[in-house]
Design an enzyme around this catalytic site. Sequence first.
Site, short mmCIF file in Angstrom:
data_model
loop_
_atom_site.label_atom_id
_atom_site.label_comp_id
_atom_site.label_asym_id
_atom_site.label_seq_id
_atom_site.Cartn_x
_atom_site.Cartn_y
_atom_site.Cartn_z
N ASP A 42 3.38 -4.32 8.18
CA ASP A 42 2.17 -3.50 8.07
C ASP A 42 0.97 -4.44 8.16
OD1 ASP A 42 -0.01 -2.05 7.32
OD2 ASP A 42 0.74 -1.49 5.34
N LYS A 56 -10.05 -0.66 10.64
CA LYS A 56 -10.19 -1.87 9.83
C LYS A 56 -10.50 -3.07 10.72
CE LYS A 56 -7.10 -0.31 6.16
NZ LYS A 56 -7.87 0.30 5.10
N CYS A 64 -4.74 2.41 -3.72
CA CYS A 64 -3.51 2.95 -3.11
C CYS A 64 -2.36 1.96 -3.27
CB CYS A 64 -3.70 3.31 -1.64
SG CYS A 64 -4.84 4.66 -1.41
N GLN A 78 -4.24 -4.86 7.07
CA GLN A 78 -5.26 -5.75 6.50
C GLN A 78 -5.36 -7.08 7.25
OE1 GLN A 78 -7.45 -5.23 4.08
NE2 GLN A 78 -6.73 -3.13 3.78
N HIS A 105 0.88 -1.18 0.00
CA HIS A 105 0.00 0.00 0.00
C HIS A 105 0.92 1.23 0.00
CE1 HIS A 105 -2.75 2.99 1.76
NE2 HIS A 105 -3.74 2.19 1.49
#
Lengths: 148, 420
Positions: free
Chosen positions: B214, B240, B378, B217, B137
């Site tokens: 990261d 999220k 993104c 998600q 991303h």
Amino acid sequence: MFDIKDLYQEIIVDHNRNPRNFGIIDNADKIIEGFNPLCGDKLKLYLKTEGQNIADISFDGSGCAISVASASLMTDAMKGKSINDAELLFNSFHNLITNENGADEKSLGKLAVLAGVKDFPARVKCATLCWHTLHSAITGDKETVSTE
Amino acid sequence: MNKKSNIAEIQNQTEGFDVEKIREDFPILHQEVNGKPLVYLDNAATSQKPKSVIDSIEKYYRGYNSNIHRGVHTLSENATEAYESARIKVRDFIHANSTKEIVFVRGATEAINLVAQSFGRNTLGSEDEIIITELEHHANIVPWQLLSQQTGAKLKYVPINDNGELVESEYKKLLNEKTRIVAVGHISNALGTINPIENMINLAHEYGAKVLIDGAQATSHTSVDVKKLDCDFYVFSGHKLFGPTGIGVLYGKEDLLEKMPPYQGGGDMIKMVTMKETQYNELPHKFEAGTPNISGVIGLGAAIDYVNKIGLENIGNHEKQLLDYANQMASEITGLKFIGTAKNKTSILSFTLDGIHPHDVGTILNNEGIAIRTGHHCAMPVMEYFQIPATSRASFSFYNTHAEVDVLIEGINKCSKVFN
């Protein structure tokens, strides 16, 4: 609720599938790029002017059906127009898809099929990308036009 | 194509998991959009919030809104207690050692920027190298590009293959003794690919590099154990994970955070300020300058409680069923091309339709009440790899149903009808 067919009218679907004036004009005197960073639509306009008239105009690039059909219809409408008339049409078209009171649809001819866009605010920029690009090409203030 | 079968009904009620009952917890799902029942399939962009999260925020503002860590009055004590107990929930949720390792930030983006600037800028030089991937991303690309410009460190990208998986053999070639930082997404937002992070972390550590994961998600789909992973930093966003927007978490190993200078200066991050100098507060407060997003933290705590109640294993199982069903149904659609076909992936269906731009797909589906994301997500380097400007992305959560997959498939078929 809006009928999706109001937006994707037959003429729009047709101009998306078979865009008119699609390609490069070899002896263009003005080439300008338009870009919508939100959706990645890219468009290049090629203009050949003779005095105060648009002798020839074409475009290439990639985008959604609304942006491709809009560019196809716009280039069709612009051929042979004076730059002054082009600017007037730019204003009429802008009114058509942003102003709820509507615009003079008669003067817009085929372009009026894009009227449905005004009910889909997220898509207004798709329809106006080519117009802003043309406006910039005529006024010559930028090399690349962005919708943002 | 109308396979609205009883199977769908049965599949929604696997043992101990009643999706219809779960949907009652989410007020937003019970509405019509454009005259049709809302089908929310944009969960990878942001997830919806259960009542318990919304209530926790309202309870704070109605009952004990107050600043934390300083007042001696009861409201402040209650707010501080709620804020710090949420930190304990986060610690346990990602299996960290200590609450000192849990820093509250605005979101995953801010956490990555914090690490790039506070850790990276102070340790990297022009001889050093940073490795990220083509799958990232933009939030896990741009902070490293900035760091690379600031320090002269070289930025290298692990390539992907046609399935949208990282090419591990290429990753191994990029690693060397100059590698200082490896930053990689746990799960791709554009394609749903689950990356082999455990292996990647181990390999990076062989060269002494630090690894940031990261997890934006990941936390809503799978259980995370930062100790087992042995990652140096792990970041995620609350929104999220069924929590509020504007709150996120930076996990960092205590010894690393201890050595890093503050990212921002202000109140709450200090022990003592004189006109000459400042003594910084202890971890994690050193990185939490200013009045934080107290309601956000409390809401995030409530979201974690909710996820724990449902169980990540149940969530993962239901989502896998939805993805399998959606894949099977979508594979029957002429002209549909799957983008991202990794063996190991979460419930993201990213696709293109022949001759129909994703933006048009998004508009037509929206008219049917279906919310999906269309665009580059993104992740423009991913689009570049597949040589497409955009995809349509349906991302499923545990409150989605098989019947909603049917509505999606019908909607996609409608796109073909409009354009033919």
